[in-house]
Design a protein around this motif. Structure first.
Motif, PDB file in Angstrom:
ATOM      1  N   VAL A   1       0.857  -1.013   0.225  1.00 42.71           N
ATOM      2  CA  VAL A   1       0.001   0.302   0.201  1.00 42.71           C
ATOM      3  C   VAL A   1       1.070   1.173  -0.239  1.00 42.71           C
ATOM      4  O   VAL A   1       2.066   0.813   1.030  1.00 42.71           O
ATOM      5  CB  VAL A   1      -0.848   0.028   0.746  1.00 42.71           C
ATOM      6  CG1 VAL A   1      -1.873   1.204   1.229  1.00 42.71           C
ATOM      7  CG2 VAL A   1      -1.839  -1.219   1.576  1.00 42.71           C
ATOM      8  N   HIS A   2       0.121   1.978  -0.750  1.00 45.04           N
ATOM      9  CA  HIS A   2       1.152   3.372  -0.967  1.00 45.04           C
ATOM     10  C   HIS A   2       0.153   4.665  -0.664  1.00 45.04           C
ATOM     11  O   HIS A   2      -1.079   3.966  -1.209  1.00 45.04           O
ATOM     12  CB  HIS A   2       1.973   4.174  -1.798  1.00 45.04           C
ATOM     13  CG  HIS A   2       2.944   5.278  -2.262  1.00 45.04           C
ATOM     14  ND1 HIS A   2       4.063   4.940  -1.333  1.00 45.04           N
ATOM     15  CD2 HIS A   2       2.802   6.420  -2.618  1.00 45.04           C
ATOM     16  CE1 HIS A   2       4.906   6.706  -1.416  1.00 45.04           C
ATOM     17  NE2 HIS A   2       3.396   6.665  -2.482  1.00 45.04           N
TER      18      HIS A   2
ATOM     19  N   THR B   1      -0.448  12.511   0.328  1.00 43.86           N
ATOM     20  CA  THR B   1      -1.114  13.431   0.649  1.00 43.86           C
ATOM     21  C   THR B   1      -1.137  14.595  -0.788  1.00 43.86           C
ATOM     22  O   THR B   1       0.026  14.955  -1.201  1.00 43.86           O
ATOM     23  CB  THR B   1      -0.220  14.152   1.543  1.00 43.86           C
ATOM     24  OG1 THR B   1      -0.115  13.322   3.337  1.00 43.86           O
ATOM     25  CG2 THR B   1      -0.537  15.654   2.129  1.00 43.86           C
TER      26      THR B   1
ATOM     27  N   ASN C   1      -3.905  17.978  -1.977  1.00 43.79           N
ATOM     28  CA  ASN C   1      -5.002  18.936  -2.247  1.00 43.79           C
ATOM     29  C   ASN C   1      -5.525  19.398  -3.464  1.00 43.79           C
ATOM     30  O   ASN C   1      -6.562  20.129  -3.578  1.00 43.79           O
ATOM     31  CB  ASN C   1      -4.510  20.338  -1.511  1.00 43.79           C
ATOM     32  CG  ASN C   1      -3.668  21.189  -1.903  1.00 43.79           C
ATOM     33  OD1 ASN C   1      -2.879  20.238  -2.985  1.00 43.79           O
ATOM     34  ND2 ASN C   1      -3.747  21.605  -1.417  1.00 43.79           N
TER      35      ASN C   1
ATOM     36  N   SER D   1      -4.433  15.667  -8.931  1.00 38.07           N
ATOM     37  CA  SER D   1      -3.662  16.121 -10.090  1.00 38.07           C
ATOM     38  C   SER D   1      -1.969  15.260  -8.657  1.00 38.07           C
ATOM     39  O   SER D   1      -1.603  15.430  -7.948  1.00 38.07           O
ATOM     40  CB  SER D   1      -3.425  17.734  -9.939  1.00 38.07           C
ATOM     41  OG  SER D   1      -2.356  18.230 -10.880  1.00 38.07           O
TER      42      SER D   1
ATOM     43  N   GLY E   1       1.858  14.478  -9.194  1.00 36.05           N
ATOM     44  CA  GLY E   1       3.452  15.414  -9.705  1.00 36.05           C
ATOM     45  C   GLY E   1       3.731  14.307 -10.482  1.00 36.05           C
ATOM     46  O   GLY E   1       3.979  12.951  -9.718  1.00 36.05           O
TER      47      GLY E   1
ATOM     48  N   ARG F   1       5.851   8.881  -6.491  1.00 38.91           N
ATOM     49  CA  ARG F   1       6.058   7.283  -6.842  1.00 38.91           C
ATOM     50  C   ARG F   1       4.204   7.268  -7.074  1.00 38.91           C
ATOM     51  O   ARG F   1       4.061   6.323  -7.688  1.00 38.91           O
ATOM     52  CB  ARG F   1       6.226   7.190  -5.321  1.00 38.91           C
ATOM     53  CG  ARG F   1       8.562   6.823  -4.901  1.00 38.91           C
ATOM     54  CD  ARG F   1       7.992   6.250  -3.658  1.00 38.91           C
ATOM     55  NE  ARG F   1       7.795   4.857  -3.601  1.00 38.91           N
ATOM     56  CZ  ARG F   1       7.529   4.165  -3.255  1.00 38.91           C
ATOM     57  NH1 ARG F   1       7.476   4.401  -1.566  1.00 38.91           N
ATOM     58  NH2 ARG F   1       7.142   2.485  -2.551  1.00 38.91           N
ATOM     59  N   MET F   2       3.542   7.862  -6.604  1.00 38.62           N
ATOM     60  CA  MET F   2       2.695   7.608  -6.991  1.00 38.62           C
ATOM     61  C   MET F   2       1.978   8.000  -8.086  1.00 38.62           C
ATOM     62  O   MET F   2       1.151   7.194  -8.294  1.00 38.62           O
ATOM     63  CB  MET F   2       1.622   9.350  -5.792  1.00 38.62           C
ATOM     64  CG  MET F   2       0.124   8.099  -5.688  1.00 38.62           C
ATOM     65  SD  MET F   2      -0.243   6.954  -5.635  1.00 38.62           S
ATOM     66  CE  MET F   2      -0.711   6.872  -3.945  1.00 38.62           C
TER      67      MET F   2
HETATM   68  P1  FAD Z   1       6.651   9.471  -0.697  1.00 36.15           P
HETATM   69  O1  FAD Z   1       7.508  11.024  -0.677  1.00 36.15           O
HETATM   70  O2  FAD Z   1       8.106   7.859  -0.828  1.00 36.15           O
HETATM   71  O3  FAD Z   1       5.777   8.896   0.102  1.00 36.15           O
HETATM   72  C1  FAD Z   1       5.415   9.694   0.741  1.00 36.15           C
HETATM   73  C2  FAD Z   1       5.364   9.174   2.194  1.00 36.15           C
HETATM   74  O4  FAD Z   1       4.157   8.585   2.588  1.00 36.15           O
HETATM   75  C3  FAD Z   1       6.532   9.484   3.267  1.00 36.15           C
HETATM   76  O5  FAD Z   1       7.261   9.465   4.346  1.00 36.15           O
HETATM   77  C4  FAD Z   1       5.856   7.591   3.084  1.00 36.15           C
HETATM   78  O6  FAD Z   1       7.108   6.911   4.719  1.00 36.15           O
HETATM   79  C5  FAD Z   1       4.993   7.960   3.885  1.00 36.15           C
HETATM   80  N1  FAD Z   1       4.079   6.148   3.446  1.00 36.15           N
HETATM   81  C6  FAD Z   1       3.598   5.832   1.652  1.00 36.15           C
HETATM   82  N2  FAD Z   1       2.628   4.909   2.256  1.00 36.15           N
HETATM   83  C7  FAD Z   1       3.089   4.782   3.582  1.00 36.15           C
HETATM   84  C8  FAD Z   1       1.867   3.394   3.875  1.00 36.15           C
HETATM   85  N3  FAD Z   1       2.047   2.236   3.404  1.00 36.15           N
HETATM   86  N4  FAD Z   1       2.530   2.880   5.116  1.00 36.15           N
HETATM   87  C9  FAD Z   1       3.516   4.191   6.430  1.00 36.15           C
HETATM   88  N5  FAD Z   1       3.039   5.620   5.743  1.00 36.15           N
HETATM   89  C10 FAD Z   1       3.474   5.602   4.232  1.00 36.15           C
HETATM   90  N6  FAD Z   1       1.516  16.397  -4.457  1.00 36.15           N
HETATM   91  C11 FAD Z   1       1.094  15.912  -6.072  1.00 36.15           C
HETATM   92  O7  FAD Z   1       2.053  15.998  -6.870  1.00 36.15           O
HETATM   93  N7  FAD Z   1      -0.177  16.502  -6.303  1.00 36.15           N
HETATM   94  C12 FAD Z   1      -1.159  17.571  -4.648  1.00 36.15           C
HETATM   95  O8  FAD Z   1      -2.535  17.649  -4.901  1.00 36.15           O
HETATM   96  C13 FAD Z   1      -0.631  17.484  -3.496  1.00 36.15           C
HETATM   97  N8  FAD Z   1      -0.634  18.055  -2.993  1.00 36.15           N
HETATM   98  C14 FAD Z   1      -0.747  18.259  -2.004  1.00 36.15           C
HETATM   99  C15 FAD Z   1      -0.427  19.113  -0.148  1.00 36.15           C
HETATM  100  C16 FAD Z   1      -0.614  19.050   0.417  1.00 36.15           C
HETATM  101  C17 FAD Z   1      -1.068  19.560   2.033  1.00 36.15           C
HETATM  102  C18 FAD Z   1       0.931  18.855   1.438  1.00 36.15           C
HETATM  103  C19 FAD Z   1       0.812  18.762   2.631  1.00 36.15           C
HETATM  104  C20 FAD Z   1       1.743  18.043   0.120  1.00 36.15           C
HETATM  105  C21 FAD Z   1       1.043  17.759  -0.738  1.00 36.15           C
HETATM  106  N9  FAD Z   1       1.472  17.425  -2.482  1.00 36.15           N
HETATM  107  C22 FAD Z   1       1.558  17.101  -3.362  1.00 36.15           C
HETATM  108  C23 FAD Z   1       3.687  16.874  -2.212  1.00 36.15           C
HETATM  109  C24 FAD Z   1       3.553  14.863  -2.017  1.00 36.15           C
HETATM  110  O9  FAD Z   1       2.041  15.069  -0.855  1.00 36.15           O
HETATM  111  C25 FAD Z   1       4.722  14.412  -1.224  1.00 36.15           C
HETATM  112  O10 FAD Z   1       5.410  15.416  -3.010  1.00 36.15           O
HETATM  113  C26 FAD Z   1       4.628  13.573  -1.441  1.00 36.15           C
HETATM  114  O11 FAD Z   1       5.883  12.928  -0.689  1.00 36.15           O
HETATM  115  C27 FAD Z   1       4.730  12.524  -2.649  1.00 36.15           C
HETATM  116  O12 FAD Z   1       4.933  11.376  -2.043  1.00 36.15           O
HETATM  117  P2  FAD Z   1       5.029  10.114  -3.012  1.00 36.15           P
HETATM  118  O13 FAD Z   1       4.385   9.495  -3.902  1.00 36.15           O
HETATM  119  O14 FAD Z   1       6.635  10.735  -4.098  1.00 36.15           O
HETATM  120  O15 FAD Z   1       6.214   9.202  -1.612  1.00 36.15           O
END
Ligand code: FAD
Ligand code: NAD
Length: 152
Positions: free
Chosen positions: A28-29, A32, A34, A49, A51, A55-56
């Protein structure tokens, strides 16, 4: 126009906060987000939306489905965990909903199939068809000027 000014301007638009969840190969991934909106009533469509560097992004493409969890004001920690704002790993309990992991106690869970995907600059707009939803009472977590806010 520099990136900072754009972020300052966009930050003036007050939003709720969601965590997008999906599962690939039993893992599971969550992320966050908005950048979420309602799109269509017939069929029931929503949009997120994501980025290209997140990773998502690739995980949604692989899973072809995702859930949107609209957070309550009690779930600020969830937002921080899934935005990487809390560095230590946390154990988050997920539940299954229509074959997609969801975060319980969210005020809304939407289970979606990917209906369409549009590349837009450095993000991809994923349109989700809502298969099923849960709604519960609670005040939403809000985000304004780059800070978490409570409405109540
Ligand atoms: P990672 O950066 O690898 O993971 C994100 C975090 O989640 C890591 O700390 C990881 O440990 C944790 N995690 C993931 N899966 C699990 C699990 N199964 N159990 C426990 N922990 C876990 N980005 C966008 O692209 N679009 C948006 O609309 C957007 N809105 C945002 C709104 C707000 C208020 C904030 C604060 C950020 C927003 N971002 C958005 C940025 C985005 O949330 C971050 O860049 C995020 O780190 C990208 O996640 P990632 O998929 O690359 O995964
Ligand atoms: P911030 O001050 O960077 O965000 C204010 C607003 O700017 C956001 O609500 C969003 O509308 C916009 N924004 C910020 N980064 C963006 C991006 N890369 N692409 C498109 N729009 C963007 O808020 P913060 O608390 O400093 O954010 C923490 C981190 O999360 C930062 O790295 C930020 O870039 C990222 N973030 C990304 C998005 C997004 O991709 N849509 C949204 C919010 C936050």
């Amino acid at each position: 126009m520099d990136d900072r000014m754009f972020r300052i301007a966009m930050g003036k638009f007050a939003t709720g906060v969601t965590v997008i969840t999906t599962e690939v190969d039993g893992e599971v991934h969550g992320m966050t987000a908005n950048a979420f909106m309602s799109v269509s009533l017939d069929p029931k469509l929503v949009l997120i939306s994501v980025g290209d560097k997140a990773r998502m992004h690739d995980l949604i493409k692989r899973a072809d489905k995702f859930a949107v969890n609209i957070l309550s004001e009690e779930q600020k920690e969830m937002s921080m965990i899934f935005a990487g704002q809390i560095k230590e790993e946390r154990n988050v309990a997920f539940e299954d909903f229509e074959g997609t992991p969801i975060i319980k106690d969210s005020i809304v869970n939407l289970a979606c199939n990917v209906y369409d995907a549009h590349e837009a600059g450095d993000h991809t707009l994923f349109v989700g068809e809502v298969l099923n939803l849960n709604v519960q009472d609670g005040e939403p977590l809000a985000f304004f000027e780059g800070k978490y806010k409570e409405i109540s």
